[in-house]
Structure formats: C-alpha cells, structure tokens
Scaffold this active site. Structure first.
Site, PDB file in Angstrom:
ATOM      1  N   SER A   1       0.018  12.500   0.232  1.00 40.06           N
ATOM      2  CA  SER A   1      -0.824  13.637   0.613  1.00 40.06           C
ATOM      3  C   SER A   1      -1.472  13.406   1.986  1.00 40.06           C
ATOM      4  O   SER A   1      -1.733  14.363   2.717  1.00 40.06           O
ATOM      5  CB  SER A   1      -1.878  13.936  -0.456  1.00 40.06           C
TER       6      SER A   1
ATOM      7  N   ARG B   1       8.533 -11.952   2.593  1.00 33.95           N
ATOM      8  CA  ARG B   1       7.722 -10.810   3.044  1.00 33.95           C
ATOM      9  C   ARG B   1       7.934 -10.584   4.539  1.00 33.95           C
ATOM     10  O   ARG B   1       8.041  -9.454   5.007  1.00 33.95           O
ATOM     11  CB  ARG B   1       6.248 -11.089   2.738  1.00 33.95           C
TER      12      ARG B   1
ATOM     13  N   ARG C   1       1.264  -2.297   0.282  1.00 33.83           N
ATOM     14  CA  ARG C   1       1.730  -3.651   0.586  1.00 33.83           C
ATOM     15  C   ARG C   1       0.882  -4.218   1.716  1.00 33.83           C
ATOM     16  O   ARG C   1       0.452  -3.478   2.604  1.00 33.83           O
ATOM     17  CB  ARG C   1       3.192  -3.608   1.066  1.00 33.83           C
TER      18      ARG C   1
ATOM     19  N   HIS D   1      -8.221   3.798   3.693  1.00 37.13           N
ATOM     20  CA  HIS D   1      -8.541   3.178   2.409  1.00 37.13           C
ATOM     21  C   HIS D   1      -9.640   4.003   1.725  1.00 37.13           C
ATOM     22  O   HIS D   1     -10.602   4.412   2.385  1.00 37.13           O
ATOM     23  CB  HIS D   1      -9.008   1.734   2.626  1.00 37.13           C
TER      24      HIS D   1
ATOM     25  N   LEU E   1      -6.044  -7.926   3.917  1.00 30.87           N
ATOM     26  CA  LEU E   1      -5.935  -6.702   3.118  1.00 30.87           C
ATOM     27  C   LEU E   1      -7.100  -5.744   3.406  1.00 30.87           C
ATOM     28  O   LEU E   1      -8.267  -6.147   3.327  1.00 30.87           O
ATOM     29  CB  LEU E   1      -5.937  -7.083   1.621  1.00 30.87           C
ATOM     30  N   ASP E   2      -6.763  -4.485   3.704  1.00 23.74           N
ATOM     31  CA  ASP E   2      -7.769  -3.443   3.945  1.00 23.74           C
ATOM     32  C   ASP E   2      -8.879  -3.957   4.871  1.00 23.74           C
ATOM     33  O   ASP E   2     -10.080  -3.850   4.575  1.00 23.74           O
ATOM     34  CB  ASP E   2      -8.356  -2.942   2.608  1.00 23.74           C
TER      35      ASP E   2
ATOM     36  N   GLU F   1     -10.368  12.133   3.084  1.00 22.78           N
ATOM     37  CA  GLU F   1      -9.290  11.387   3.761  1.00 22.78           C
ATOM     38  C   GLU F   1      -8.430  12.331   4.597  1.00 22.78           C
ATOM     39  O   GLU F   1      -8.042  12.011   5.723  1.00 22.78           O
ATOM     40  CB  GLU F   1      -8.398  10.677   2.732  1.00 22.78           C
TER      41      GLU F   1
END
Ligand code: GAR
Length: 226
Positions: free
Chosen positions: A14, A66, A92, A110, A145-146, A175
């Site tokens: 979205s 990875r 990820r 986020h 991460l984030d 968002e």
C-alpha cells in the site's frame, strides 16, 4: 531532476501504491524503474503490474548468503536504472554492501516512532506497551534494523480501547502521506545528512488543510501536493 526509484517490498504494497498515486498526480517527481519482491505472492507486485511497472521476484532461498542475495538484488535494481531505493514493507535486513551500492540513498518507512518498537509487529508492540502516542517514521537506512537518520515522523494519539488493528490502519493512513513527501524532498535535493541528523533545506508551501488526517503531528510539516 526526476528520481530513478527502485522499490523493495514483501507484502501488500500500500505504500508503493501511495508513491505511484503521487507520481501519477504529478506531485512526486520520480520514475519507478523496478518493483522487486522477496516473495512471489506479494500483492504489491500486482499493484505494480496494474500500473505497467517492471517487477521482479528474487527469493532468498536461491542464494547461499545474505550478502549474495543482497548483491543480486542491488544488481537487478542497478540494471533497471534505479538510483534510489525505497523499502516499502520489505521485511528483510539489508546488508552494508547493499547500502554502499546506493551511497546512502536507501529509505525505509517503519510503523512506529523510532527508536521505539523496531522489528516486526511494531503496532502490536506499541499497544502491548501501552503508549499514548504512536506513529510512523521515514528514515535513511543503515546496516541496523529500522535504524538510520530520521527524515520525518508522524505521531497520533492512542486513545483508550484503540486496538492493534485500528492503530495499524490509522498509522498506515499517515504512512501514505509521509512516505511520498520524504521521497519528493530527496528528489528536490533538499535533504542534508550531517553527523546522523537530517536537515530539510528551504521551507516549502505548507499544506493548507490537514483536517482529514485527524489528530496528528507531522514534523517537518507536509507541503502542498502531499
Ligand atoms: C507498513 O506498515 C510499513 O511501515 C511496515 O510494513 C507495512 C507494509 O505495508 N514496515 C516495517 O515494519 C519495516 N520494519 P504495505 O505493504 O501495505 O506498504
């Protein structure tokens, strides 16, 4: 100059849709060169196809590490002509090698007021914790991460009895407004990062009416067209 954008996603897309809509409305100066998913069933791929955008699926299971996976993703994005990457529900962690390939031009959204509630189910984490204000963050991505320099945040009250589902819906609405705006600021070359802090250069024309957004605080404020 128009931003040459690559979008990475894992799910509904979205936020991709919000970016597409602002491009089609003419307020976001960007071209989406590739939408890449790590899952073949990601609904965001269908959204992309509906708007005649190029798509690609790369499944991590086909790669031995990875880093190998991320390098293949970076290669696909580069050869499609993408120079800036928007993570849009991409579940990820991206490696340093990937970020270096795009010289700090990787953005993420986020559903929490970072640095609170990183990782999965951020909205559930916020409800379970009992916070009274929740929100969303758009930031430049680093190897954690984030995490990374914050571009803008939107905050909304968590009223009594508001459950995770309703909070997620409310945050998603915000968002969809802040992500395209952040991408446009990058397209306009107005974002400067110094010592981990982002400054927005020159003030634009503020959005006249934010009533339909309900009670919220967005900083820096949205501009006309967003
Ligand atoms: C959004 O809420 C986004 O903030 C979140 O995933 C959702 C994707 O929705 N991202 C993260 O949690 C990243 N850590 P969408 O697929 O409908 O855009």
């Amino acid at each position: 100059m128009r931003l040459q954008l690559g979008v990475l996603l894992s799910g509904s897309g979205s936020n991709l849709q919000a970016v597409i809509d602002r491009i089609e409305q003419g307020s976001l100066q960007a071209d989406i060169r590739l939408v890449l998913a790590n899952r073949p069933g990601a609904y965001g791929l269908q959204r992309a196809t509906r708007h005649s955008l190029s798509t690609k699926v790369l499944e991590p299971s086909g790669f031995s590490s990875r880093q190998d996976y991320d390098l293949a993703v970076a290669e696909a994005l580069k050869s499609a002509g993408a120079q800036t990457i928007a993570l849009a529900g991409y579940m990820r962690l991206v490696s340093a090698a990937f970020i270096q390939r795009f010289q700090g031009r990787v953005l993420n959204i986020h559903p929490a007021l970072l640095p609170s509630f990183k990782g999965l189910q951020a909205q559930k984490q916020a409800v379970d914790y009992g916070v009274r204000i929740a929100g969303a963050t758009v930031h430049f991505v680093d190897e954690q991460l984030d995490h990374g320099p914050i571009i803008l945040q939107a905050a909304a009250p968590v009223t009594d009895g508001l459950d995770e589902q309703e909070l997620s819906r409310r945050i998603l609405e915000l968002e969809h407004r802040i992500y395209p705006q952040a991408v446009q600021w990058l397209a306009e070359g107005r974002l400067r990062v110094r010592q981990g802090r982002v400054t927005l250069e020159r003030s634009g024309e503020p959005l006249a009416d934010t009533q339909e957004l309900g009670p919220c605080l967005i900083q820096p404020p949205l501009e006309r067209g967003f």
